[in-house]
Design a protein around this motif. Structure first.
Motif, PDB file in Angstrom:
ATOM      1  N   GLU A 195       0.827  -1.203   0.000  1.00 21.55           N
ATOM      2  CA  GLU A 195       0.000   0.000   0.000  1.00 21.55           C
ATOM      3  C   GLU A 195       0.867   1.261   0.000  1.00 21.55           C
ATOM      4  O   GLU A 195       0.499   2.281   0.551  1.00 21.55           O
ATOM      5  CB  GLU A 195      -0.914  -0.001   1.229  1.00 21.55           C
ATOM      6  CG  GLU A 195      -1.904  -1.131   1.217  1.00 21.55           C
ATOM      7  CD  GLU A 195      -2.785  -1.110   2.466  1.00 21.55           C
ATOM      8  OE1 GLU A 195      -2.825  -0.071   3.149  1.00 21.55           O
ATOM      9  OE2 GLU A 195      -3.412  -2.141   2.728  1.00 21.55           O
ATOM     10  N   HIS A 196       2.020   1.177  -0.639  1.00 17.40           N
ATOM     11  CA  HIS A 196       2.969   2.285  -0.603  1.00 17.40           C
ATOM     12  C   HIS A 196       3.525   2.509  -2.004  1.00 17.40           C
ATOM     13  O   HIS A 196       3.886   1.560  -2.687  1.00 17.40           O
ATOM     14  CB  HIS A 196       4.100   1.950   0.376  1.00 17.40           C
ATOM     15  CG  HIS A 196       5.111   3.024   0.515  1.00 17.40           C
ATOM     16  ND1 HIS A 196       4.903   4.134   1.303  1.00 17.40           N
ATOM     17  CD2 HIS A 196       6.333   3.181  -0.032  1.00 17.40           C
ATOM     18  CE1 HIS A 196       5.964   4.909   1.228  1.00 17.40           C
ATOM     19  NE2 HIS A 196       6.838   4.352   0.423  1.00 17.40           N
ATOM     20  N   ILE A 197       3.580   3.746  -2.406  1.00 17.05           N
ATOM     21  CA  ILE A 197       4.189   4.109  -3.683  1.00 17.05           C
ATOM     22  C   ILE A 197       5.279   5.115  -3.387  1.00 17.05           C
ATOM     23  O   ILE A 197       5.055   6.099  -2.681  1.00 17.05           O
ATOM     24  CB  ILE A 197       3.154   4.739  -4.639  1.00 17.05           C
ATOM     25  CG1 ILE A 197       2.071   3.731  -4.986  1.00 17.05           C
ATOM     26  CG2 ILE A 197       3.851   5.248  -5.905  1.00 17.05           C
ATOM     27  CD1 ILE A 197       0.942   4.322  -5.818  1.00 17.05           C
TER      28      ILE A 197
END
Length: 177
Positions: free
Chosen positions: A2-4
């Motif tokens: 859930e991380h960019i």
């Protein structure tokens, strides 16, 4: 999952200018969290850039995160001691924290660098008006003249005129506000 992560490296100073234009647009829309994310990213790469420090300090102050704002703005005044708006912003943060004497000193430093800074005149006058409306009047009168369309400057000047008993003079100023 859930991380960019995004990495951006400016090629020219115009690239930073365009990002700062975006940040200022976000601030004007009061989209503080988006602007703060960008500014924190820029701060990691450019920790002494006065535009980054100034705008980050403004956002923190507007959100009521006064201690954080004060620290960022103190860093700004250390790295850019000749930046009048930085001293004014520090004065606002200090004033909101209830540190009147330190706020007054910051505003005075700003005026020493830019005696015609209408925002600083308005802020110092508002600070002084709480204790000495007569002394505040000289700052507020100049602020109202320099900032004819600034509602806050007009209102604060008009209120100060009322506080010293100059109701006839206060009326047109307050109508303008």
């Amino acid at each position: 999952e859930e991380h960019i992560s995004v990495m951006w490296l400016p090629e020219t100073s115009r690239d930073i200018d365009s990002v700062m234009d975006l940040v200022i647009g976000l601030i004007l829309q009061r989209a503080f969290s988006q602007a703060e994310t960008i500014l924190r990213t820029l701060f990691a790469r450019y920790p002494d850039d006065r535009r980054v420090l100034f705008n980050l300090g403004i956002i923190l102050c507007e959100q009521g995160r006064l201690q954080e704002a004060r620290e960022v703005l103190k860093r700004l005044t250390r790295t850019a001691p000749d930046f009048a708006d930085g001293w004014n912003a520090l004065g606002v943060a200090l004033s909101r924290e209830g540190k009147r004497k330190d706020a007054s000193s910051a505003f005075q430093k700003s005026l020493g660098l830019d005696p015609e800074n209408g925002c600083t005149l308005r802020n110092l006058g508002a600070l002084m008006g709480r204790k000495d409306p007569q002394e505040a009047l000289r700052y507020l009168k100049r602020a109202a003249k320099l900032l004819p369309s600034d509602q806050s400057a007009q209102y604060t000047y008009g209120k100060c005129l009322m506080d010293i008993g100059s109701l006839a003079d206060a009326d047109p100023v307050l109508k303008k506000a």
